[in-house]
Design an enzyme around this catalytic site. Structure first.
Site, mmCIF file in Angstrom:
data_model
loop_
_atom_site.group_PDB
_atom_site.id
_atom_site.type_symbol
_atom_site.label_atom_id
_atom_site.label_comp_id
_atom_site.label_asym_id
_atom_site.label_seq_id
_atom_site.Cartn_x
_atom_site.Cartn_y
_atom_site.Cartn_z
ATOM 1 C CE LYS A 33 -1.374 1.132 3.869
ATOM 2 N NZ LYS A 33 -1.930 1.304 5.206
ATOM 3 C CB THR A 34 3.757 2.292 2.083
ATOM 4 O OG1 THR A 34 3.118 1.732 3.216
ATOM 5 C CG2 THR A 34 4.397 3.604 2.452
ATOM 6 C CG ASP A 216 -1.358 5.270 4.508
ATOM 7 O OD1 ASP A 216 -2.181 4.409 4.146
ATOM 8 O OD2 ASP A 216 -0.195 4.989 4.860
ATOM 9 C CD GLU A 217 -2.275 2.947 8.367
ATOM 10 O OE1 GLU A 217 -3.294 2.230 8.379
ATOM 11 O OE2 GLU A 217 -1.123 2.487 8.421
ATOM 12 C CD GLN A 247 -3.682 -3.624 8.541
ATOM 13 O OE1 GLN A 247 -2.685 -3.118 9.041
ATOM 14 N NE2 GLN A 247 -3.739 -3.967 7.274
ATOM 15 N NE ARG A 598 1.290 -5.365 11.128
ATOM 16 C CZ ARG A 598 0.875 -4.798 10.020
ATOM 17 N NH1 ARG A 598 1.619 -3.908 9.422
ATOM 18 N NH2 ARG A 598 -0.297 -5.118 9.483
#
Length: 709
Positions: A33-34, A216-217, A247, A598
């Site tokens: 995503k980043t 983002d997020e 998330q 993670r």
DNA sequence: CATAGCCGCCTTTTT
DNA sequence: GGCGGCTATG
């Protein structure tokens, strides 16, 4: 650029190359995503958009910093504004201070400052701090601010006893902040949202400036942030939001998962891209995460598609107590290191910060170097706070909290009584505390000696204030030396040595700031520093094991992940309402989901049978989430030693339960057995009670009676 | 006015 | 278990 695009999956490419209009990227963990965001920034620039017209919003400063660097390597150097929501709001509020009806040199109040103000507010309202505990009131006020309900409108809505009192407290609290020219974290968002919505000129100007907005997020934005975003793109609709509903872990802080779920409703012509392939985790780790999150009912179905083969390195371990649990973690880390793993590829996650202590001791004992990812810790040190308080006063003399902190540090004979007299004068004449100090000659209640001491202090501050331009580092050093702080630390001998080194580190950091900031100034520095977060302290290049909370783990990845303390009461945490409120339970489950995802190749989950909580040794119950994982609870853990000689005897008496069996519990009433894990004396039973709640209980303590119809 | 020591209380998670 | 606040004492 074309070459780079070739390396992307079709979905990723679609998101990167999307031209204009709203875009929603639903991105599972490890889906790149980043990368998509940074590539999109680069692609926009290549398509002719000026970097100056791009604004990207990240969740933490660290994430912003990383994104800046990645964008830089893609050739999208400089110009694009990349920061957190809060940083952006500070910039906007400073620039349009007069329209927002505030002063640009406001102080940003952190949690401890807020508590002080709230205590004062409760006192001003003549309410009892027991029934109206400042922490609780602060939480209530924060919730209101996140929903953009200001003190005045809340007062008009207040009806019952509690809300009326709360509205008084809210007003009093805002009053105190106002007098001190301070804004809390929530104010930054609320004031910005109101500014954008109430001043079309400002809104136009910012729409013109930020022609493309990337967030983002997005699953962790609150209502205030949503309204800010909405206003910032109201003229062009070029919003790109990325996130993962699974998330979302900041509900307690006001994050509203509906923001991401309703994106297509808010922007009907939105393009939606799903990134479901996972490039991070081994297939079996992903399967665990998938099995767990499937228990969340309130979610959008999403696949987790592995691209990596399974690893054999997944385990769930039962330990005797938290000390042995930590020891087991340290041992496994040693094993990994022996096999050639690098310590920087290893992380340990836990639910609450207090759990780091045992782990630290075990790692120290095993000579494993580690870093605790707790960024604000440094800024909480006494000596650091003292120096920063001096600097804060230079920026904002009305900051009474900062002033009170250091008026007698180092000791200069200005004590409690003197301060009270000055405060009385300030209240009577309706001036700030600092103004009163300046007019000390007029305060008759003070002795000649007291007046003289105050005069010395005030003239020192005024002397500093005369020359505030220039590098922040130099100014910090000067204030440190000339305020007497340096001397008092030196006088403390070896005790003060460490403190001195810390101040040195602060001045180093200020030097960094002077070099990197776009427009360095003491004002900007002080405001930015207040917005640091825990993850900002994470040093990815340090050759050490990382210890952090599950919350801080968001956005990071590690080859090997340990998650400790997966017990009822810790995860889900007892302070949540997880037993009664399905939403809160699901958030706790998402927290574990974030932790698990993670991990790249090694995942080691553990729990302790006994744990010392607040000085008391308590029997624990394995978390219900363990039952939801594919591996389940491992009964054959290595350290499953005889801790209870009665084990075998008791086992025979242990009743067995079948699924669907109707049972009665003393306090919870009737319910049906949903799950039964036979582990002899440690058998666990999950019962869905007729009251609606589901509990996981230790059979031996639950005292359930079978009901046969 | 400074400091040591004791009592009582406790939102875990954080921008 | 740990911190903040209050009190007694120098």
């Amino acid at each position: 650029m074309d070459e780079i695009l070739q390396q992307l999956t079709p979905s990723q490419r679609k998101a990167v190359c999307h031209k204009e209009g709203p875009l929603l990227v639903i991105a599972g963990p490890g889906s790149g995503k980043t990368r998509v965001i940074t590539h999109r920034i680069a692609a926009l620039i290549e398509a002719g958009v000026r970097p100056y017209n791009i604004c990207a919003i990240t969740f933490t400063n660290k994430a912003a910093e990383e994104m800046r660097q990645r964008a830089f390597t893609l050739g999208a150097s400089g110009g694009a504004h990349i920061s957190t929501f809060h940083s952006l709001c500070v910039r906007i509020l400073r620039r349009y201070a007069s329209q927002a009806e505030i002063k640009p040199n406001f102080s940003i109040y952190d949690e401890s400052d807020q508590i002080r103000c709230m205590k004062q507010a409760v006192k001003d309202c003549r309410l009892d701090a027991g029934n109206f505990s400042p922490a609780r009131m602060l939480g209530a006020v924060s919730t209101l601010k996140n929903k953009l309900i200001d003190a005045e409108s809340f007062r008009n809505e207040a009806e019952d006893f509690f809300t009326t009192r709360l509205s008084e407290i809210y007003l009093a609290y805002q009053n105190i902040l106002g007098e001190r020219n301070g804004l809390d974290f929530d104010d930054l968002l609320m004031k910005t949202a109101f500014l954008l919505e109430d001043c079309p000129d400002v809104c136009d100007e910012l729409n013109e400036r930020f022609k493309f907005l990337l967030i983002d997020e997005y699953q962790d934005t609150n209502h205030a942030q949503y309204r800010i975003a909405k206003a910032l793109v109201s003229r062009h609709n070029n919003i790109c939001a990325t996130g993962d509903p699974d998330q979302s872990i900041y509900r307690w802080r006001g994050a509203d998962i509906r923001n991401i779920l309703a994106f297509e409703h808010d922007w009907p012509d939105a393009t939606v891209v799903k990134l479901e392939e996972n490039f991070r985790s081994a297939a079996n780790i992903l399967a665990e995460a998938d099995a767990l999150i499937a228990y969340n009912r309130n979610r959008k179905q999403k696949k987790l598609v592995p691209t990596k083969p399974a690893s054999r390195d997944v385990s769930i371990t039962a330990c005797e107590d938290e000390i042995r649990e930590a020891q087991a973690v340290a041992q496994q880390i040693n094993e990994l290191a022996k096999q050639g793993a690098s310590l920087k590829d290893i992380a340990v996650f836990y639910r609450v910060n207090a759990m780091s202590r045992v782990l630290e001791e075990a790692l120290l004992h095993n000579q494993i170097s580690y870093q605790i990812v707790r960024g604000i810790e440094f800024y909480r040190r006494r000596e650091i706070r003292d120096l920063l308080a001096y600097l804060k006063i230079l920026v904002n003399p009305d900051d009474e909290i900062a002033l009170l902190r250091i008026i007698n540090i180092p000791a200069r004979g200005i004590g409690k009584v003197t301060i009270e007299k000055v405060q009385n004068y300030a209240a009577r004449h309706k001036v700030s505390f600092y103004e009163a100090l300046k007019k000390v000659e007029n305060i008759e209640a003070l002795s000649k000696a007291a007046k003289a001491k105050i005069l010395v202090f005030v003239s020192m501050i005024e002397k500093f204030r005369k020359d505030m331009s220039g590098p922040v580092a130099q100014l910090s050093e000067r204030v440190f030396n000339e305020s007497g702080l340096a001397q008092s630390l030196q006088a403390a001998g070896p005790e003060g040595q460490n403190d001195l080194e810390n101040v040195g580190e602060l001045i180093n950091a200020a030097t960094q700031y002077d070099q990197n900031a776009e427009e360095p100034s003491l004002l900007d520095y002080i405001q930015q520093i207040s917005l640091f977060s825990d993850t900002d302290a994470y040093d990815a290049s340090s050759e050490s094991v990382s210890l952090m909370t599950l919350h801080a783990a968001k956005g990071l990845e590690f080859e090997n992940v340990f998650i400790v303390g997966i017990e009822e009461g810790l995860l889900p945490h007892e302070r949540t309402n997880a037993s009664e409120d399905e939403d809160e339970l699901e958030e706790e489950r998402r927290l574990l989901f974030v932790g698990i995802t993670r991990a790249k190749s090694g995942l080691h989950i553990s729990y302790s049978r006994y744990r010392t909580v607040r000085g008391q040794l308590l029997r624990t119950i394995p978390s219900r989430f363990l039952l939801e994982l594919l591996s389940g609870i491992d009964e054959q853990s290595e350290d499953n030693i005889d801790y209870d000689d009665n084990d075998d005897v008791d086992c025979e008496d242990m009743p067995c339960f079948e699924l669907g069996q109707l049972v009665r519990h003393k306090t919870f009433g009737l319910g049906r057995v949903q799950k039964y894990i036979d582990m002899g004396q440690n058998s666990v039973i999950v019962v869905k009670f007729n009251s609606g709640m589901t509990k996981s209980l230790m059979v031996q303590y639950a005292n359930l009676s079978k009901i046969d119809l």
